[in-house]
Write a protein that holds these residues in place. Structure first.
Motif, PDB file in Angstrom:
ATOM      1  N   VAL A 183       0.566  -1.119   0.081  1.00 34.05           N
ATOM      2  CA  VAL A 183       0.111   0.098  -0.073  1.00 34.05           C
ATOM      3  C   VAL A 183       0.917   1.279   0.194  1.00 34.05           C
ATOM      4  O   VAL A 183       1.532   1.608   1.006  1.00 34.05           O
ATOM      5  N   GLY A 225      -6.443   3.979   6.015  1.00 28.78           N
ATOM      6  CA  GLY A 225      -6.017   2.448   6.048  1.00 28.78           C
ATOM      7  C   GLY A 225      -6.846   1.681   6.605  1.00 28.78           C
ATOM      8  O   GLY A 225      -7.086   0.505   5.900  1.00 28.78           O
ATOM      9  N   THR A 242       2.615  -1.728   4.463  1.00 35.45           N
ATOM     10  CA  THR A 242       2.023  -0.361   3.985  1.00 35.45           C
ATOM     11  C   THR A 242       3.235   0.535   4.003  1.00 35.45           C
ATOM     12  O   THR A 242       4.384   0.340   4.963  1.00 35.45           O
ATOM     13  N   ALA A 247      -1.226   4.378   8.414  1.00 36.91           N
ATOM     14  CA  ALA A 247      -2.035   3.597   7.620  1.00 36.91           C
ATOM     15  C   ALA A 247      -2.011   2.101   8.040  1.00 36.91           C
ATOM     16  O   ALA A 247      -2.850   1.257   8.232  1.00 36.91           O
ATOM     17  N   SER A 270       4.920  -2.684   8.311  1.00 39.91           N
ATOM     18  CA  SER A 270       5.136  -1.263   7.874  1.00 39.91           C
ATOM     19  C   SER A 270       6.338  -0.702   7.268  1.00 39.91           C
ATOM     20  O   SER A 270       7.547  -1.282   7.858  1.00 39.91           O
TER      21      SER A 270
END
Lengths: 329, 329
Positions: A183, A225, A242, A247, A270
């Motif tokens: 993402v 998110g 992500t 998010a 992340s």
DNA sequence: TTGAAAGCGCTAACAT
DNA sequence: ATGTTAGCGCTTTCAA
């Protein structure tokens, strides 16, 4: 009204040149003269006018920082690293927010140049052609931090996103994950491009086929998110990576709300490394980008250019760490 | 090498004064002259030197911002509000971090003054006597945001912390809470002092006795908050109010780790209102300080002083909201 | 409507 | 070791 160098000179019975020398630490001043001048400076509470100084010397001891959004932890961490080193070298920083708008980026740059800053740092910028052109035409030293702009061949500081994401993804694929989604967060087109490349490379090496829909659209904050998660879960993602930490929290809560447990049914990673990731339950596996250090090293690099020191390597790559936490198996 | 106003004047066959007039939108220029000059400016890609301009006009279109720590969401939210309004009025901002150090605060102030900034904003500062003295001696407009410094009678923007905390505490006491603890964060002595006053006032009105140990020492970040929780739980706290959001998360996790459930055995309230509070599970009841707005209004106030507009109310109090979430009953 | 000229407060040759 | 002087690039009277 305001005290000037003339006032000090007159009061100390020397010429303004001597006062200037004392001010600038020039050794060619007799100690007792220096002492006398310093005393007068103190007595009159004289403070040199930095603007006049800047005009005469062509140095402003000010650097510009162009940044998408200072209220975003990702960037403010970078900024803090910058600022600490700047202070160490006696520079002050003019910060301007751009919200990823290339036009604003360019405007800010031109503004800073007209303010005669001694150097400029871009943090996570997008840098369109026009801006790069402007940079080359001006002869202000520029350093790009936290986004890979090697193509523009400007000095930069980064981590090797490609390898980081490849390493993470390889391990996931080995352990049986199938659908690894990424993402984006609009942090930097080039940077996120490299992440995508890393993702694909890992799939290639594993002999698995990478589908373009594994790259999902943008989510830079918690709410987005969370909303995005709805789409992802329908795609049968078993891993979500992500760019943005915020998010990631959104995705995490989106999953928890639907009773999807981490890391069993979904793994989460992340790519930033703000303080946020330490504050989640479960704590989120994260590519530990040394944000503060990137900023600090970027500023240090800039000081070298500003002082005409020789620079061995204009494109610095800082090491990354992958911190495996409970959101992955 | 660099294009100056002289080059433009020569090329346009006018005097530099005329170019200056065009630059500054002075109406006393014949339209066709203006047109010609503008064309030359464009052709030569001329950009006025802001430093020279600053020296001649005594206006730098730059404001200073003195802030404890830009990487702290509390402050960066304030800063973003400031910066947006500053940009709207065509000012750029020099930001300096002080880490709550009054000496640094003073240094920064003096530095900014010597850079001839048009105005200065303090965000959450501590402002010792010497600094206040410096402020009064300089005649730079100054606005204080997010900390109540009414005593120093400087322009300021704040919320009414006293009433906010009183309101919250009253309700807690009514509902049967006994031991309401407050955890400071060093954000501002005066501000936290008012919070303490509000706490005491609520106890007084409820006819209950307030004990000094209800005010606990400092926790500004997650880890400290978590550690601090160990002490607090031994004190039989049934409510903890923290100044800092990060510390609140720490306390939250400290409680959860010990199997203490919220809000039944412990209630938690934070006093900031950063995006963090929305990202916790359970979401934390919070005094919704309009951080962005405080910054924005502060900057707007400063522009009034910088433009010699009349100011009706130099000490602005912004409304607060209390957002009851699942961490309280 | 335009131009000439005097600063703004400092640095940096160049002399002495 | 110190002083003199000429800028730095612009704004702003003051005259024309």
């Amino acid at each position: 009204m305001t005290v000037t160098i003339y006032d000090v000179a007159r009061e100390a019975k020397v010429s303004m040149a001597t006062v200037s020398r004392v001010l600038n630490g020039n050794p060619n001043v007799k100690p007792e003269t220096r002492k006398k001048v310093k005393e007068v400076i103190k007595r009159l509470n004289y403070r040199p006018n930095a603007v006049a100084r800047g005009l005469a010397s062509k140095k402003t001891t000010t650097v510009g920082v162009i940044i998408p959004d200072i209220s975003n932890m990702y960037y403010s961490s970078l900024a803090r690293g910058l600022d600490d080193i700047a202070e160490m070298y006696n520079y002050q920083t003019i910060i301007t927010n751009t919200d990823h708008d290339p036009e604003k980026e360019r405007d800010s740059f031109l503004n800073l140049v007209s303010k005669q800053v001694d150097g400029i740092v871009f943090l996570g910028g997008t840098l369109n052609e026009a801006t790069i052109e402007d940079i080359k035409n001006s002869n202000v030293p520029v350093v790009i931090c936290g986004t890979s702009e090697k193509d523009a061949d400007l000095p930069s500081v980064n981590i090797d996103y490609f390898s980081a994401i490849k390493e993470v993804t390889e391990r996931l694929l080995e352990k049986g994950s199938e659908n690894v989604y990424f993402v984006k967060a609009n942090y930097s087109r080039q940077l996120e491009g490299r992440i995508e490349d890393g993702l694909k490379a890992a799939y290639d090496e594993a002999g698995k086929s990478f589908k373009e829909e594994y790259i999902e659209s943008v989510a830079e904050d918690y709410q987005t998110g969370k909303e995005l998660f709805e789409q992802l879960v329908d795609h049968d993602a078993d891993v979500i990576i992500t760019m943005s930490d915020e998010a990631a929290v959104g995705v995490l809560h989106g999953a928890l709300d639907r009773g999807i447990s981490l890391p069993n049914r979904l793994q989460l990673i992340s790519c930033s490394n703000t303080r946020l990731v330490h504050m989640m339950r479960p704590p989120v596996t994260s590519i530990a980008i040394p944000l503060y250090d990137i900023g600090a090293v970027g500023m240090r690099l800039l000081t070298k250019y500003m002082n005409d020191e020789t620079v061995d390597e204009p494109n610095v790559i800082l090491p990354y760490r992958i911190e495996y936490r409970l959101s992955t198996k």
